[in-house]
Design an enzyme around this catalytic site. Structure first.
Site, PDB file in Angstrom:
ATOM      1  N   GLY A  10      -2.851  -0.275 -12.088  1.00  0.00           N
ATOM      2  CA  GLY A  10      -2.392  -1.516 -11.971  1.00  0.00           C
ATOM      3  C   GLY A  10      -2.844  -1.986 -11.011  1.00  0.00           C
ATOM      4  N   GLY A  24      -2.996  -4.164  -8.498  1.00  0.00           N
ATOM      5  CA  GLY A  24      -2.801  -5.198  -7.563  1.00  0.00           C
ATOM      6  C   GLY A  24      -3.037  -5.008  -6.320  1.00  0.00           C
ATOM      7  N   ALA A  25      -2.082  -5.942  -5.304  1.00  0.00           N
ATOM      8  CA  ALA A  25      -2.674  -5.624  -3.867  1.00  0.00           C
ATOM      9  C   ALA A  25      -2.630  -3.794  -3.722  1.00  0.00           C
ATOM     10  CB  ALA A  25      -1.466  -5.569  -3.250  1.00  0.00           C
ATOM     11  N   MET A  26      -1.273  -3.292  -3.586  1.00  0.00           N
ATOM     12  CA  MET A  26      -1.941  -1.290  -3.472  1.00  0.00           C
ATOM     13  C   MET A  26      -2.751  -1.044  -4.414  1.00  0.00           C
ATOM     14  SD  MET A  26       0.540  -1.144  -1.100  1.00  0.00           S
ATOM     15  CE  MET A  26       1.101   1.085  -1.034  1.00  0.00           C
ATOM     16  N   ALA A  64      -0.312  -4.338   1.634  1.00  0.00           N
ATOM     17  CA  ALA A  64      -1.348  -4.832   1.087  1.00  0.00           C
ATOM     18  C   ALA A  64      -1.020  -5.800   0.564  1.00  0.00           C
ATOM     19  CB  ALA A  64      -2.078  -4.680   0.321  1.00  0.00           C
ATOM     20  N   LYS A  95      13.518   5.851   1.782  1.00  0.00           N
ATOM     21  CA  LYS A  95      12.984   4.336   1.183  1.00  0.00           C
ATOM     22  C   LYS A  95      13.485   3.864   0.382  1.00  0.00           C
ATOM     23  CE  LYS A  95       8.721   2.655   0.889  1.00  0.00           C
ATOM     24  NZ  LYS A  95       7.513   1.989   0.288  1.00  0.00           N
ATOM     25  N   ASN A  97      14.588   0.164   0.215  1.00  0.00           N
ATOM     26  CA  ASN A  97      14.707  -1.254  -0.483  1.00  0.00           C
ATOM     27  C   ASN A  97      15.999  -1.722  -0.767  1.00  0.00           C
ATOM     28  OD1 ASN A  97      11.860  -1.445   0.262  1.00  0.00           O
ATOM     29  ND2 ASN A  97      11.877   0.402  -0.708  1.00  0.00           N
ATOM     30  N   SER A 127       9.649  -7.740  -0.902  1.00  0.00           N
ATOM     31  CA  SER A 127       8.538  -7.743  -1.491  1.00  0.00           C
ATOM     32  C   SER A 127       9.726  -7.763  -3.161  1.00  0.00           C
ATOM     33  CB  SER A 127       7.902  -6.336  -2.070  1.00  0.00           C
ATOM     34  OG  SER A 127       8.740  -5.629  -2.699  1.00  0.00           O
TER      35      SER A 127
END
Lengths: 304, 304
Positions: B7, B9-11, B129, B179, B183, B253
């Protein structure tokens, strides 16, 4: 008979129109443009097959009305009920009957602050109507009304004579709670999600959420001496998202208030009532709590 | 060390960039434009004080990758995890370590279908990110990672050497659940209501809803052998709507996924996980049920 209709919105103006055929009907409102236009040009009313102008109704600003009347019909928004009754308390004589067909819970207690209990006629209305602008309404269905109270028969006679079908029942509280369940499900959730009822059809967990909300309303109803039929209510709730139900494509009235007109909603008289009473009675009402929380956040965001 | 980041993506791209200084790093993705641009022009990366082009990373379409690697780092969307691992199962040797820093619950069970338990390193990442477009990311904070597992020390050494601060803890499950509570409160509710976290500040019943959601997560956590601290978690949740919390003005997100990009959300790995497990364990989870219902209705409405 001399009748005062409190609130000349879609429902109030439609009732005023029908009743004005055989009665002296006044309306009071807080919207000056509406009041002035009814007096100046008459009430424009569109029924299924005709459109006409009713010039028989007199309209007043709420604080200017000083006459005694035989029958008061309440069609203000729930959150305006207490304030309106306070403003109008000099209108009630010992013989003035008061008819309340508003959606939502807890109204009878508010009315009892100003009117003796035996004069109060409570009910539900399945009439539907829409407001097109000041002094301009559409009466889209005649539906029927269901009422109860010491003077229910007398009030029903007046309504039936005017062409508004009205049944007397021994106790209308079950119907009021059943209708509150319907509104507490669809009015609130369609407003939160900005959806039509039909958009909820076949949604994941839908049946559980419907039953859970009815269960919370039922627990509070029992505490308040009303035992409506949960299964029958569920069946009425269930049908609403299906295409068999011709109203399923509509946005409910709370959606119109909040999403379309950026107005406060009647949440405090639906899920908010259950949530508040749940805390008083020590009954958990998580669905109604979360729904009330969500509606109030949205109100905080959009109400001007 | 040979590392595969799943993946980009940003991370994923941010981790790949930092790790590529001292390691051979490949990335796989399902977005062809992203893969092609990384290979053709390099990965454009903006850090706090500099912007550069990393041309050391090789990118592949997920189904085209056939090499064995020492470390796999998972940064796909939760709902893509199972499918991605299935596609990549030939990449794992007996010695391949797998690091999962994804938000949400239940991932370890999915990973165990493809990787032996001792090789799995679980954790949370507080790195933030953003993705600006194909092959173009902003690494906005270095945050830190917290990981646990048999090989946690070995993996932490690699991350720390690359400039990604990483702590080993004896058991990271408490942090993962904490966490998930955060979320499961803000990601979901801000998406439903289309609000920022700060819009919830001082809302009616807010504290009750926060505590109620944490309570539901905690009951399921206990059933799964994790006992996170409810009071400490509530304090972390409570602070998020206040102006003391500098992220309170942000949209979470899930809001970005659903409201901005009309994509499916990770609800099944947050409130939806609690709701599903609640049914399996016979534990009522009304808040998570209603939240899951609402998110899924919204997905049905907007996901293309």
């Amino acid at each position: 008979m001399k009748i005062l209709v409190v609130g000349a919105g879609a429902m109030g103006a439609s009732f005023a129109h029908k009743l004005s055929k055989d009665n002296m009907v006044d309306v009071v409102d807080t919207w000056k443009e509406n009041v002035d236009k009814i007096n100046r040009e008459g009430l424009k009313i569109k029924e299924i097959d005709k459109e006409l102008n009713n010039t028989k109704i007199r309209a007043y600003m709420m604080e200017d009305y000083n006459e005694k009347v035989d029958l008061v019909i309440l069609f203000v928004k729930s959150m305006m009920l207490d304030k309106s009754l306070k403003t109008l308390q000099h209108v009630f004589s010992d013989n003035t009957k008061v008819l309340c067909l508003l959606n939502g819970l807890g109204h009878i207690k508010t009315i009892q602050k100003y009117v003796k209990k035996e004069n109060i006629v409570m009910g539900i209305s399945l009439v539907t109507a829409g407001l097109n602008g000041p002094a301009d309404v559409t009466l889209s269905s005649y539906g029927y009304n269901e009422i109860s109270g010491v003077y229910a028969k007398q009030v029903a006679d007046v309504l039936n004579a005017s062409g508004m079908p009205t049944n007397c029942v021994s106790d209308v509280q079950e119907s009021i709670w059943e209708k509150a369940c319907l509104n507490g499900m669809y009015n609130s959730i369609c407003t939160i999600l900005d959806t039509r009822m039909s958009d909820l059809d076949n949604a994941y967990l839908l049946e559980q959420i419907q039953k859970g909300i009815i269960e919370e309303f039922h627990k509070i109803a029992l505490k308040e001496g009303v035992d409506f039929n949960k299964e029958k209510t569920f069946e009425k709730v269930r049908i609403c998202t299906t295409k068999d139900f011709k109203g399923s494509k509509h946005y409910p009235s709370m959606h119109q208030d909040l999403r379309q007109h950026k107005r406060k909603t009647e949440i405090d008289f639906l899920n908010g009532y259950i949530s508040k009473k749940g805390k008083e009675y020590g009954i958990p009402t998580p669905y109604c709590d979360l729904i009330t929380f969500e509606i109030k956040v949205l109100e905080g965001k959009v109400v001007r």
